[in-house]
Design a protein around this motif. Structure first.
Motif, PDB file in Angstrom:
ATOM      1  N   ALA A  69       9.307  -7.056 -69.767  1.00  0.00           N
ATOM      2  CA  ALA A  69       8.861  -8.379 -70.212  1.00  0.00           C
ATOM      3  C   ALA A  69       8.015  -9.039 -69.128  1.00  0.00           C
ATOM      4  N   ALA A  70       7.804  -8.317 -68.032  1.00  0.00           N
ATOM      5  CA  ALA A  70       7.157  -8.905 -66.860  1.00  0.00           C
ATOM      6  C   ALA A  70       5.721  -9.338 -67.132  1.00  0.00           C
ATOM      7  N   MET A  86      -2.203  -3.327 -71.311  1.00  0.00           N
ATOM      8  CA  MET A  86      -1.797  -1.997 -70.829  1.00  0.00           C
ATOM      9  C   MET A  86      -0.310  -1.762 -71.085  1.00  0.00           C
ATOM     10  N   GLU A  87       0.487  -2.809 -70.842  1.00  0.00           N
ATOM     11  CA  GLU A  87       1.931  -2.692 -71.036  1.00  0.00           C
ATOM     12  C   GLU A  87       2.246  -2.366 -72.499  1.00  0.00           C
ATOM     13  N   ARG A  88       1.541  -3.033 -73.412  1.00  0.00           N
ATOM     14  CA  ARG A  88       1.795  -2.796 -74.840  1.00  0.00           C
ATOM     15  C   ARG A  88       1.390  -1.384 -75.251  1.00  0.00           C
ATOM     16  N   GLU A 144       3.510   4.376 -76.287  1.00  0.00           N
ATOM     17  CA  GLU A 144       3.437   5.800 -75.958  1.00  0.00           C
ATOM     18  C   GLU A 144       4.647   6.302 -75.177  1.00  0.00           C
ATOM     19  N   SER A 145       5.501   5.390 -74.726  1.00  0.00           N
ATOM     20  CA  SER A 145       6.602   5.798 -73.847  1.00  0.00           C
ATOM     21  C   SER A 145       7.872   6.055 -74.634  1.00  0.00           C
ATOM     22  N   GLU A 161       4.619   1.559 -65.706  1.00  0.00           N
ATOM     23  CA  GLU A 161       3.865   1.289 -64.481  1.00  0.00           C
ATOM     24  C   GLU A 161       3.252  -0.111 -64.521  1.00  0.00           C
ATOM     25  N   SER A 162       2.718  -0.486 -65.696  1.00  0.00           N
ATOM     26  CA  SER A 162       2.102  -1.813 -65.828  1.00  0.00           C
ATOM     27  C   SER A 162       3.137  -2.915 -65.605  1.00  0.00           C
ATOM     28  N   SER A 163       4.351  -2.695 -66.094  1.00  0.00           N
ATOM     29  CA  SER A 163       5.416  -3.688 -65.921  1.00  0.00           C
ATOM     30  C   SER A 163       5.746  -3.880 -64.446  1.00  0.00           C
TER      31      SER A 163
END
Length: 204
Positions: free
Chosen positions: A67-68, A98-100, A105-106, A113-115
């Protein structure tokens, strides 16, 4: 236990004992499944933690990390995009995008990594500065402060005014570190506004 034996855990020391056919002995170290479905970890004869608790703590940490980026966007761009023109706002939004993508995909539970970058950004006031502009809408703690301190701060000598002002500071400090910006201080202030309280009286 699944082998028919019984276990007992000392509530004071967390030492665990296995009772089988009338014989008591320390339970061996390792991970053990109980009849009720619970799983315990024993180390040096002591229950260290329930696996479910450990997994819940890990899940909570993953949620905090994942959530960062939303927190970073709110911190830098403002709750209602009040600071959308600030230089750091676009990079924060890019990290959120990027996080979304990474979330899609995760695999479940993966720390992104984005978080991690966003979490670092939350602590970086040099570039990712907090938005200081206000949308004009007061937070619950600001409303409480106004109520007890007065429009012109005429009741500033009251102990309750000092307490309300502390809650405002706590709310501001914490709002970017929790999902949704709903802090413990916010919840307290909402309760205090909703209920009659002899300490937080209206300043007249």
């Amino acid at each position: 236990m699944q082998d028919g034996s019984q276990i007992s855990i000392d509530p004071n020391t967390n030492k665990v004992t296995r009772n089988a056919e009338g014989v008591s002995s320390p339970l061996w170290d390792g991970v053990h499944s109980l009849d009720n479905g619970a799983v315990i970890i024993v180390r040096n004869g002591v229950v260290i933690k329930d696996v479910a608790i450990i997994e819940a703590q890990r899940e909570q940490e993953r949620d905090r990390l994942n959530a960062a980026c939303m927190q970073l966007v709110r911190k830098v761009c403002g709750e209602h995009n009040e600071c959308g023109d600030q230089p750091a706002c676009d990079p924060a939004r890019q990290l959120l995008a990027m996080e979304r993508e990474e979330l899609n995909e995760s695999w479940a539970g993966m720390v992104l990594e984005s978080s991690t970058h966003c979490l670092e950004g939350l602590g970086n006031e040099a570039f990712f500065k907090s938005c200081e502009r206000s949308s004009g809408e007061k937070t619950p703690c600001e409303k409480l402060q106004l109520k007890v301190c007065g429009n012109q701060n005429q009741c500033s000598e009251r102990e309750s005014c000092g307490a309300a002002s502390q809650l405002v500071v706590m709310e501001k400090q914490d709002k970017f570190s929790v999902p949704g910006g709903f802090t413990y201080a916010t919840a307290q202030c909402r309760d205090l506004l909703a209920k009659q309280n002899d300490f937080f009286e209206l300043c007249e």
